[in-house]
Design an enzyme around this catalytic site. Structure first.
Site, PDB file in Angstrom:
ATOM      1  N   GLU A 272       0.811  -1.214   0.000  1.00 34.99           N
ATOM      2  CA  GLU A 272       0.000   0.000   0.000  1.00 34.99           C
ATOM      3  C   GLU A 272       0.849   1.271   0.000  1.00 34.99           C
ATOM      4  OE1 GLU A 272      -3.567   0.680   0.289  1.00 34.99           O
ATOM      5  OE2 GLU A 272      -3.643  -1.332  -0.582  1.00 34.99           O
TER       6      GLU A 272
ATOM      7  N   THR B 166      -7.111   9.364   0.346  1.00 34.05           N
ATOM      8  CA  THR B 166      -6.626   8.131   0.963  1.00 34.05           C
ATOM      9  C   THR B 166      -5.771   8.507   2.166  1.00 34.05           C
ATOM     10  OG1 THR B 166      -6.601   7.000  -1.176  1.00 34.05           O
ATOM     11  CG2 THR B 166      -5.261   6.049   0.579  1.00 34.05           C
TER      12      THR B 166
ATOM     13  N   ASP C 277      -8.174   7.172  -9.484  1.00 31.57           N
ATOM     14  CA  ASP C 277      -8.471   6.466  -8.242  1.00 31.57           C
ATOM     15  C   ASP C 277      -9.957   6.539  -7.885  1.00 31.57           C
ATOM     16  OD1 ASP C 277      -7.537   5.176  -5.656  1.00 31.57           O
ATOM     17  OD2 ASP C 277      -8.388   7.025  -4.857  1.00 31.57           O
TER      18      ASP C 277
END
Length: 266
Positions: free
Chosen positions: A45, A68, A63
């Site tokens: 990640e 995020t 995305d």
């Protein structure tokens, strides 16, 4: 097939109190091994071997998940980010991120695409800055709690349900839950089950089964997120090397970088 991070609701978070069988306890009893599994995913990640609790970024327009943030990439546009902030606010009502709850609630109520994503970040103008500045230990506690509730426990439940005995199988299922949501992980598992005519608990060789799950996930990511498909390659290398127990230390190569996996993720 639905895409990354399936719809997560508050009900899921609040009711995911699972009672594990003795088989599940056997596969997760070693906290060091759990840490290894978590470390593999955080490398995929964030390219870090340790959790980065105050990470926050608006990824590219491809995305579609808003902002995020956090140790495993909670997002403002797929419900789990809002669940996290709500829980954090229960732990610390005066935290500096609570002011974003009205905006996050509004985003959650808006229409999401077929993959459960919403890229709206109105009302979150300083969210990234405030997350990066948040070093509250309760924010870390909240993230680890929701990581367990929304991703780790479902992964353990899935691994147990198929009769998995290898730590690598659990690690890969957890990575799928984080990347695709529990429902997405189930789809790949069911595809492999259909192809092979059963599950490891039915006598299907676990390595062969895991390889098939990897095939289905790779095929999906190759079209949907070509760069992201390399994380499947990384796990497949561990499988081919026979490292199904994931005993640290060992090397893990993903996206062109090699990391030493030692279980020191926290």
């Amino acid at each position: 097939m639905k895409n990354l991070r399936k719809l997560v609701t508050l009900a899921v978070s609040l009711t995911m109190c699972l009672s594990f069988s003795s088989a599940a306890l056997a596969i997760t009893a070693n906290s060091e091994q759990k840490a290894v599994d978590l470390q593999l995913t955080t490398v995929c990640e964030n390219s870090k071997t340790k959790f980065v609790y105050n990470y926050a970024e608006k990824l590219g327009s491809f995305d579609g998940r808003g902002i995020t943030f956090g140790c495993i990439g909670f997002t403002t546009g797929t419900y789990d980010g809002n669940i996290l902030i709500h829980y954090y606010t229960k732990l610390n009502p005066n935290n500096n991120l609570a002011k974003y709850i009205p905006a996050l609630d509004r985003i959650d109520k808006e229409e999401h695409d077929e993959d459960g994503k919403n890229d709206d970040i109105k009302g979150l103008d300083n969210f990234i800055k405030d997350v990066k500045a948040c070093n509250d230990s309760l924010f870390k506690k909240a993230q680890l709690y929701e990581l367990d509730e929304m991703y780790w426990k479902p992964a353990v439940s899935l691994a147990t349900s198929i009769g998995a005995k290898h730590q690598l199988t659990l690690a890969f299922i957890y990575d799928m839950c984080v990347n695709h949501g529990e429902d997405g992980a189930k789809e790949y598992i069911n595809s492999a089950k259909k192809k092979l005519g059963g599950l490891p608990k039915d006598g299907i060789d676990e390595n062969k089964f895991l390889s098939s799950v990897m095939d289905y996930r790779y095929a999906f990511l190759k079209d949907d997120d070509p760069e992201g498909s390399d994380r499947v390659n990384a796990y497949r290398k561990l499988l081919k090397a026979g490292n199904v127990d994931l005993k640290p230390d060992f090397n893990f190569t993903v996206y062109g970088d090699t990391f030493n996996i030692d279980g020191d993720v926290y």
